[in-house]
Write a protein that holds these residues in place. Structure first.
Motif, PDB file in Angstrom:
ATOM      1  N   SER A 151      31.054  54.450  36.150  1.00  0.00           N
ATOM      2  CA  SER A 151      30.668  54.922  34.704  1.00  0.00           C
ATOM      3  C   SER A 151      30.603  53.752  33.703  1.00  0.00           C
ATOM      4  O   SER A 151      29.740  53.668  32.747  1.00  0.00           O
ATOM      5  CB  SER A 151      31.616  55.939  34.146  1.00  0.00           C
ATOM      6  OG  SER A 151      31.757  57.138  35.114  1.00  0.00           O
ATOM      7  N   SER A 152      31.620  52.828  34.136  1.00  0.00           N
ATOM      8  CA  SER A 152      31.656  51.714  33.161  1.00  0.00           C
ATOM      9  C   SER A 152      30.591  50.702  33.422  1.00  0.00           C
ATOM     10  O   SER A 152      29.999  50.446  32.248  1.00  0.00           O
ATOM     11  CB  SER A 152      32.948  50.856  33.450  1.00  0.00           C
ATOM     12  OG  SER A 152      34.148  51.586  33.075  1.00  0.00           O
ATOM     13  N   GLN A 169      36.199  42.382  24.793  1.00  0.00           N
ATOM     14  CA  GLN A 169      36.226  40.957  25.062  1.00  0.00           C
ATOM     15  C   GLN A 169      36.555  40.884  26.598  1.00  0.00           C
ATOM     16  O   GLN A 169      35.857  40.313  27.338  1.00  0.00           O
ATOM     17  CB  GLN A 169      36.947  40.027  24.211  1.00  0.00           C
ATOM     18  CG  GLN A 169      36.704  38.610  24.327  1.00  0.00           C
ATOM     19  CD  GLN A 169      37.479  37.792  23.487  1.00  0.00           C
ATOM     20  OE1 GLN A 169      38.158  38.122  22.650  1.00  0.00           O
ATOM     21  NE2 GLN A 169      37.323  36.588  23.433  1.00  0.00           N
ATOM     22  N   ALA A 170      37.684  41.326  26.876  1.00  0.00           N
ATOM     23  CA  ALA A 170      38.040  41.230  28.262  1.00  0.00           C
ATOM     24  C   ALA A 170      37.066  41.728  29.289  1.00  0.00           C
ATOM     25  O   ALA A 170      36.846  41.296  30.466  1.00  0.00           O
ATOM     26  CB  ALA A 170      39.663  41.727  28.609  1.00  0.00           C
ATOM     27  N   LEU A 175      32.530  41.347  33.433  1.00  0.00           N
ATOM     28  CA  LEU A 175      31.653  42.342  34.178  1.00  0.00           C
ATOM     29  C   LEU A 175      31.016  41.487  35.409  1.00  0.00           C
ATOM     30  O   LEU A 175      30.620  42.391  36.358  1.00  0.00           O
ATOM     31  CB  LEU A 175      30.521  42.387  33.069  1.00  0.00           C
ATOM     32  CG  LEU A 175      30.551  43.302  32.200  1.00  0.00           C
ATOM     33  CD1 LEU A 175      29.661  43.028  30.706  1.00  0.00           C
ATOM     34  CD2 LEU A 175      30.564  44.698  32.565  1.00  0.00           C
ATOM     35  N   PRO A 176      31.003  40.248  35.766  1.00  0.00           N
ATOM     36  CA  PRO A 176      30.435  39.849  36.739  1.00  0.00           C
ATOM     37  C   PRO A 176      31.235  40.073  38.053  1.00  0.00           C
ATOM     38  O   PRO A 176      30.899  40.538  39.048  1.00  0.00           O
ATOM     39  CB  PRO A 176      30.335  38.125  36.613  1.00  0.00           C
ATOM     40  CG  PRO A 176      30.122  38.247  35.194  1.00  0.00           C
ATOM     41  CD  PRO A 176      30.964  39.069  34.461  1.00  0.00           C
ATOM     42  N   ALA A 177      32.447  40.156  37.746  1.00  0.00           N
ATOM     43  CA  ALA A 177      33.574  40.472  38.844  1.00  0.00           C
ATOM     44  C   ALA A 177      33.561  41.836  39.244  1.00  0.00           C
ATOM     45  O   ALA A 177      33.723  42.136  40.214  1.00  0.00           O
ATOM     46  CB  ALA A 177      34.938  40.084  38.316  1.00  0.00           C
ATOM     47  N   LEU A 178      33.195  42.550  38.119  1.00  0.00           N
ATOM     48  CA  LEU A 178      33.106  44.143  38.470  1.00  0.00           C
ATOM     49  C   LEU A 178      32.064  44.530  39.262  1.00  0.00           C
ATOM     50  O   LEU A 178      32.115  45.127  40.140  1.00  0.00           O
ATOM     51  CB  LEU A 178      33.170  44.869  37.138  1.00  0.00           C
ATOM     52  CG  LEU A 178      34.496  44.711  36.197  1.00  0.00           C
ATOM     53  CD1 LEU A 178      34.461  45.529  34.774  1.00  0.00           C
ATOM     54  CD2 LEU A 178      35.924  45.541  36.892  1.00  0.00           C
ATOM     55  N   TYR A 179      30.721  43.720  38.741  1.00  0.00           N
ATOM     56  CA  TYR A 179      29.661  44.041  39.736  1.00  0.00           C
ATOM     57  C   TYR A 179      30.031  43.614  41.069  1.00  0.00           C
ATOM     58  O   TYR A 179      29.424  44.236  42.221  1.00  0.00           O
ATOM     59  CB  TYR A 179      28.486  43.154  39.260  1.00  0.00           C
ATOM     60  CG  TYR A 179      27.565  44.239  38.227  1.00  0.00           C
ATOM     61  CD1 TYR A 179      26.608  44.577  38.855  1.00  0.00           C
ATOM     62  CD2 TYR A 179      27.785  44.367  36.952  1.00  0.00           C
ATOM     63  CE1 TYR A 179      25.514  45.301  37.963  1.00  0.00           C
ATOM     64  CE2 TYR A 179      27.136  45.139  36.619  1.00  0.00           C
ATOM     65  CZ  TYR A 179      25.990  45.689  36.698  1.00  0.00           C
ATOM     66  OH  TYR A 179      24.921  46.524  36.103  1.00  0.00           O
ATOM     67  N   PRO A 183      30.143  46.667  46.012  1.00  0.00           N
ATOM     68  CA  PRO A 183      29.900  47.045  47.420  1.00  0.00           C
ATOM     69  C   PRO A 183      30.811  47.643  48.173  1.00  0.00           C
ATOM     70  O   PRO A 183      31.088  48.474  48.887  1.00  0.00           O
ATOM     71  CB  PRO A 183      29.456  45.534  48.174  1.00  0.00           C
ATOM     72  CG  PRO A 183      28.973  44.892  46.780  1.00  0.00           C
ATOM     73  CD  PRO A 183      29.510  45.393  45.560  1.00  0.00           C
ATOM     74  N   PHE A 184      32.344  47.114  47.800  1.00  0.00           N
ATOM     75  CA  PHE A 184      33.379  47.671  48.201  1.00  0.00           C
ATOM     76  C   PHE A 184      33.734  48.803  47.903  1.00  0.00           C
ATOM     77  O   PHE A 184      33.995  49.969  48.584  1.00  0.00           O
ATOM     78  CB  PHE A 184      34.500  46.655  47.967  1.00  0.00           C
ATOM     79  CG  PHE A 184      35.971  47.229  48.153  1.00  0.00           C
ATOM     80  CD1 PHE A 184      36.231  47.278  49.430  1.00  0.00           C
ATOM     81  CD2 PHE A 184      36.614  47.719  47.249  1.00  0.00           C
ATOM     82  CE1 PHE A 184      37.698  47.875  49.687  1.00  0.00           C
ATOM     83  CE2 PHE A 184      37.955  48.486  47.277  1.00  0.00           C
ATOM     84  CZ  PHE A 184      38.290  48.365  48.790  1.00  0.00           C
TER      85      PHE A 184
END
Length: 211
Positions: A151-152, A169-170, A175-179, A183-184
């Motif tokens: 959802s995020s 801001q955090a 965002l790159p790390a969340l993307y 896969p996991f």
């Protein structure tokens, strides 16, 4: 893997009754991942906008076959333990470049909503069996973690809007790390569905019909 829908989306008449290809593929992924896969006549209308009276019989058959082929491809990826994330679902600071990624995730969430009853039925049986995984997490907690990430990332602008300035801001920085977690988390989502499916009857028969 080439999408079975590619040829369909080259036909403007057919495209007019469909959402974006990325949305459609995400929606079908969620259908394939459901603990109990609905029959085609139940889920296919969910990816067709309005009436399909403008389509010829040949076009309807072509569309149905492409949708079923996409479902079979998704099931094969899940069964083989292959990468579940389409190549276009990647992070980009350019919003225009991540439209397909957000559309795929939006489709996934819409498909999940359609099969939510299947998840609920599986939960009820699993609770009777005191179902839990090796980390003692409940199915609800595991699924909530998956859906929260989907959802995020499905609407980054909205996710930023509902957060405080500091939180936004955090979130943006992460965002790159969340993307990279997608896969996991997708594998977790599929694994959970598979574990819950064992609680339901006739799952092998359902899979055979799809095959």
């Amino acid at each position: 893997m080439n999408s079975p829908l590619r040829a369909v989306y080259q036909n403007s008449t057919v495209t007019n009754v469909l959402p974006s290809q990325a949305f459609c593929e995400g929606y079908i992924f969620a259908i394939a991942a459901a603990p109990e896969i609905p029959m085609p006549e139940q889920w296919m209308p969910g990816v067709i906008k309005g009436s399909n009276n403008s389509l010829s019989t040949e076009q309807v058959d072509e569309l149905a076959e492409a949708l079923m082929s996409t479902l079979r491809d998704s099931l094969m990826l899940m069964r083989d333990g292959a990468s579940l994330l389409p190549d276009y679902v990647v992070w980009s600071h350019d919003k225009q470049k991540r439209i397909d990624a957000e559309q795929w995730l939006t489709g996934l969430l819409a498909g999940h909503q359609f099969v939510e009853d299947s998840w609920q039925r599986a939960w009820q049986v699993a609770q009777q069996d005191s179902f839990q995984n090796a980390t003692d997490e409940t199915p609800t907690k595991r699924l909530t973690r998956c859906l929260k990430l989907f959802s995020s990332l499905a609407d980054v602008d909205l996710a930023l809007h509902v957060r405080t300035e500091e939180q936004a801001q955090a979130f943006h920085q992460n965002l790159p790390a969340l993307y990279n977690q997608l896969p996991f988390i997708l594998k977790e989502y599929v694994a959970l569905a598979g574990e819950l499916a064992k609680s339901l009857p006739n799952q092998f028969e359902t899979f055979q019909r799809v095959e």
